[in-house]
Enzyme design. Structure first.
Site, PDB file in Angstrom:
ATOM      1  N   GLY A   1      -5.978   3.823  -2.012  1.00  0.00           N
ATOM      2  CA  GLY A   1      -6.571   3.504  -3.306  1.00  0.00           C
ATOM      3  C   GLY A   1      -5.804   3.918  -4.545  1.00  0.00           C
ATOM      4  O   GLY A   1      -6.151   3.497  -5.652  1.00  0.00           O
TER       5      GLY A   1
ATOM      6  N   GLY B   1      -1.655   1.915   0.534  1.00  0.00           N
ATOM      7  CA  GLY B   1      -1.059   0.582   0.591  1.00  0.00           C
ATOM      8  C   GLY B   1      -0.218   0.341  -0.649  1.00  0.00           C
ATOM      9  O   GLY B   1       1.001   0.499  -0.648  1.00  0.00           O
ATOM     10  N   ARG B   2      -0.905   0.022  -1.733  1.00  0.00           N
ATOM     11  CA  ARG B   2      -0.255  -0.374  -2.977  1.00  0.00           C
ATOM     12  C   ARG B   2       0.759   0.642  -3.488  1.00  0.00           C
ATOM     13  O   ARG B   2       1.833   0.281  -3.961  1.00  0.00           O
ATOM     14  CB  ARG B   2      -1.351  -0.568  -4.033  1.00  0.00           C
ATOM     15  CG  ARG B   2      -0.891  -1.187  -5.324  1.00  0.00           C
ATOM     16  CD  ARG B   2      -2.032  -1.178  -6.346  1.00  0.00           C
ATOM     17  NE  ARG B   2      -3.291  -1.657  -5.828  1.00  0.00           N
ATOM     18  CZ  ARG B   2      -3.732  -2.899  -5.951  1.00  0.00           C
ATOM     19  NH1 ARG B   2      -3.012  -3.789  -6.595  1.00  0.00           N
ATOM     20  NH2 ARG B   2      -4.893  -3.250  -5.447  1.00  0.00           N
TER      21      ARG B   2
ATOM     22  N   CYS C   1      -3.479 -27.362 -10.295  1.00  0.00           N
ATOM     23  CA  CYS C   1      -4.433 -28.107 -11.115  1.00  0.00           C
ATOM     24  C   CYS C   1      -5.777 -27.407 -11.250  1.00  0.00           C
ATOM     25  O   CYS C   1      -6.810 -27.935 -10.831  1.00  0.00           O
ATOM     26  CB  CYS C   1      -4.574 -29.512 -10.565  1.00  0.00           C
ATOM     27  SG  CYS C   1      -3.002 -30.372 -10.703  1.00  0.00           S
TER      28      CYS C   1
ATOM     29  N   TYR D   1      -0.098  -6.891  -2.164  1.00  0.00           N
ATOM     30  CA  TYR D   1      -1.093  -7.950  -2.383  1.00  0.00           C
ATOM     31  C   TYR D   1      -0.467  -9.154  -3.080  1.00  0.00           C
ATOM     32  O   TYR D   1      -1.080  -9.792  -3.930  1.00  0.00           O
ATOM     33  CB  TYR D   1      -2.315  -7.400  -3.148  1.00  0.00           C
ATOM     34  CG  TYR D   1      -2.895  -6.181  -2.457  1.00  0.00           C
ATOM     35  CD1 TYR D   1      -3.646  -6.325  -1.288  1.00  0.00           C
ATOM     36  CD2 TYR D   1      -2.636  -4.887  -2.917  1.00  0.00           C
ATOM     37  CE1 TYR D   1      -4.138  -5.206  -0.613  1.00  0.00           C
ATOM     38  CE2 TYR D   1      -3.118  -3.768  -2.246  1.00  0.00           C
ATOM     39  CZ  TYR D   1      -3.863  -3.939  -1.102  1.00  0.00           C
ATOM     40  OH  TYR D   1      -4.339  -2.839  -0.432  1.00  0.00           O
TER      41      TYR D   1
HETATM   42  C1  LIG Z   1      -7.246  -1.888   1.345  1.00  0.00           C
HETATM   43  C2  LIG Z   1      -7.493  -0.644   2.067  1.00  0.00           C
HETATM   44  C3  LIG Z   1      -6.620   0.449   1.949  1.00  0.00           C
HETATM   45  C4  LIG Z   1      -5.418   0.441   1.027  1.00  0.00           C
HETATM   46  O1  LIG Z   1      -5.761   0.399  -0.321  1.00  0.00           O
HETATM   47  P1  LIG Z   1      -4.626   0.595  -1.430  1.00  0.00           P
HETATM   48  O2  LIG Z   1      -5.377   0.495  -2.695  1.00  0.00           O
HETATM   49  O3  LIG Z   1      -3.648  -0.493  -1.273  1.00  0.00           O
HETATM   50  O4  LIG Z   1      -4.024   1.933  -1.230  1.00  0.00           O
HETATM   51  C5  LIG Z   1      -6.868   1.579   2.702  1.00  0.00           C
HETATM   52  N1  LIG Z   1      -7.928   1.649   3.529  1.00  0.00           N
HETATM   53  C6  LIG Z   1      -8.803   0.632   3.666  1.00  0.00           C
HETATM   54  C7  LIG Z   1      -9.933   0.765   4.614  1.00  0.00           C
HETATM   55  C8  LIG Z   1      -8.616  -0.546   2.943  1.00  0.00           C
HETATM   56  O5  LIG Z   1      -9.475  -1.552   3.074  1.00  0.00           O
END
Ligand SMILES: *Cc1c(COP(=O)(O)O)cnc(C)c1O
Length: 420
Positions: free
Chosen positions: A240, A277-278, A343, A372
């Site tokens: 997150g 992730g991000r 479009c 993403y």
């Molecule tokens: C999407 C997700 C993440 C990663 O979130 P980021 O904001 O990209 O760090 C981690 N755990 C779960 C369960 C997710 O759905």
């Protein structure tokens, strides 16, 4: 910090000038920097080094490209997967099944069985119903599934509504006040080995405060569950952490995050698990595009580019900002709207933005497109599926092909009943 910089006035990825990639592969195209990916992976991992026991499962959904996963596997990362498709990718990239966590509210019986078969490390259960179904399958297969129970802590992450996941009205996890009882029942269910609580309250968080509030709340729950006589040996704190998309924005650093985690979890006595992730992949990529034409408007001119919302969905989905920069800027600027060819009006990347002056045929990039980005691409308007390139020093390679409309058309059929 990334490795996309101007060399003699030409934007380059590490040692490769972007026009060379455009000439060989065409546009639009995602370009990833291996050095940037490795750097972010190490900064995050090293920051967590202050914790007694930490494991990192990269959130594959942010960038599932096989080459990206391979780099992260080599850095000691596991994977957080949300479908069997992502599971197979993580395995194909050489990740240890034991380092794979399976999240998601809708895991099917077939997906659960496949994950048991390959021996993943942890199932993050999102409901009691899912736990009972997994238990049945595990017993039938003669296996025991190590599990976390995902809790919905009912904390406002303060992010965009569509990527907020930790409020009571969101579909994720079990309600906070029922979690202890559910954990207790699942802990007594044959086929399951309950070992953890998991949470993930949302994405692109700009402050650590909601995370700290959620961790504190779930820590209290962990103590209550232990008090009831059940083991909790792991805690999965999710992902997150946000990244700055706009020059000048300031976001929490991994070291600040780790310090907060250390403070909150000091007496937990568990192995901590993380699902970033991000923050790992965001800065790793740009989406390169070519200007198709500049069109007069009622207000600012329209810069029509060859990338569209099907290639990079975040602006259309979340009103997201991506910095836009010319690959060979001449120092002049203008105020313009940036749009793709699709479009519908949601195919808008920016309105009345001050940008590098660009004209027909110029190359430009959206920055911070490594997370993403390509993973959300589709073929709306019968556009090709966007390709991906990875750069490593002066080497580069196509790591995902452009899938052209003819290939997609070849998977379609006109049925006999229409043939006459
Ligand atoms: C999407 C997700 C993440 C990663 O979130 P980021 O904001 O990209 O760090 C981690 N755990 C779960 C369960 C997710 O759905």
């Amino acid at each position: 910090m990334d490795h996309f910089h101007y060399v003699d006035g030409v934007l380059s990825a590490e040692d490769v000038p972007l026009p060379a990639i455009a000439a060989a592969v065409g546009t639009p195209v995602y370009v990833y920097s291996r050095a940037t990916l490795t750097r972010h992976a190490r900064v995050f991992r090293d920051a967590l080094g202050i914790l007694p026991a930490a494991r990192i499962a990269f959130a594959v959904k942010s960038n599932p490209n096989l080459a990206v996963l391979r780099v992260l596997a080599a850095e000691g990362y596991g994977a957080d997967v949300v479908s069997v498709g992502e599971l197979e990718r993580a395995l194909a990239a050489g990740m240890d099944p034991e380092a794979i966590v399976f999240s998601g509210v809708g895991k099917t019986a077939a997906e659960l069985a496949r994950a048991l078969e390959v021996g993943i490390g942890q199932f993050n259960l999102e409901s009691e119903e899912e736990g009972l179904e997994l238990a049945e399958i595990a017993v039938r297969m003669g296996k025991v599934a190590a599990c976390a129970l995902r809790v919905n802590p009912d904390v406002d992450a303060g992010t965009h509504g569509k990527i907020s996941t930790g409020k009571a009205e969101n579909k994720f996890g079990v309600p906070f006040d029922r979690a202890a009882a559910i954990y207790g029942r699942l802990a007594q269910t044959p086929g399951l080995a309950m070992r953890a609580l998991a949470l993930h309250i949302g994405s692109q968080l700009s402050s650590l405060d909601p995370l700290e509030a959620a961790f504190t709340k779930v820590g209290g729950l962990m103590h209550a569950i232990r008090g009831a006589g059940h083991a909790v040996t792991h805690m999965d704190l999710g992902g997150g952490i946000g990244v700055p998309y706009k020059t000048g924005d300031v976001f929490p650093q991994p070291a600040e995050y780790a310090a907060m985690v250390a403070r909150v979890t000091g007496n937990w006595g568990v192995t901590l698990m993380f699902e970033p992730g991000r923050v790992i992949t965001g800065n790793t990529g740009v989406l390169m595009t070519e200007v198709v034409r500049v069109k007069e408007g009622a207000g600012a001119p329209w810069v029509v580019i060859d990338a569209a919302m099907n290639d990079l969905a975040r602006p259309a989905l979340y009103d997201a900002w991506h910095d836009f920069a010319a690959v060979q800027p001449d120092g002049e600027r203008f105020v313009a709207n940036i749009v793709g060819p699709i479009c519908e009006s949601s195919d808008t990347f920016a309105m009345a933005r001050d940008i590098d002056l660009v004209k027909r045929g110029d190359l430009a990039v959206f920055r911070t497109a490594g997370a993403y980005g390509a993973t959300m691409a589709n073929t709306y308007n019968s556009r090709p599926l966007v390709p991906e390139v990875m750069v490593d020093g002066e080497k580069w390679a196509v790591v995902a092909d452009r899938i052209d409309p003819a290939t997609i058309l070849a998977a379609e059929r006109v049925p006999d009943f229409l043939a006459g």
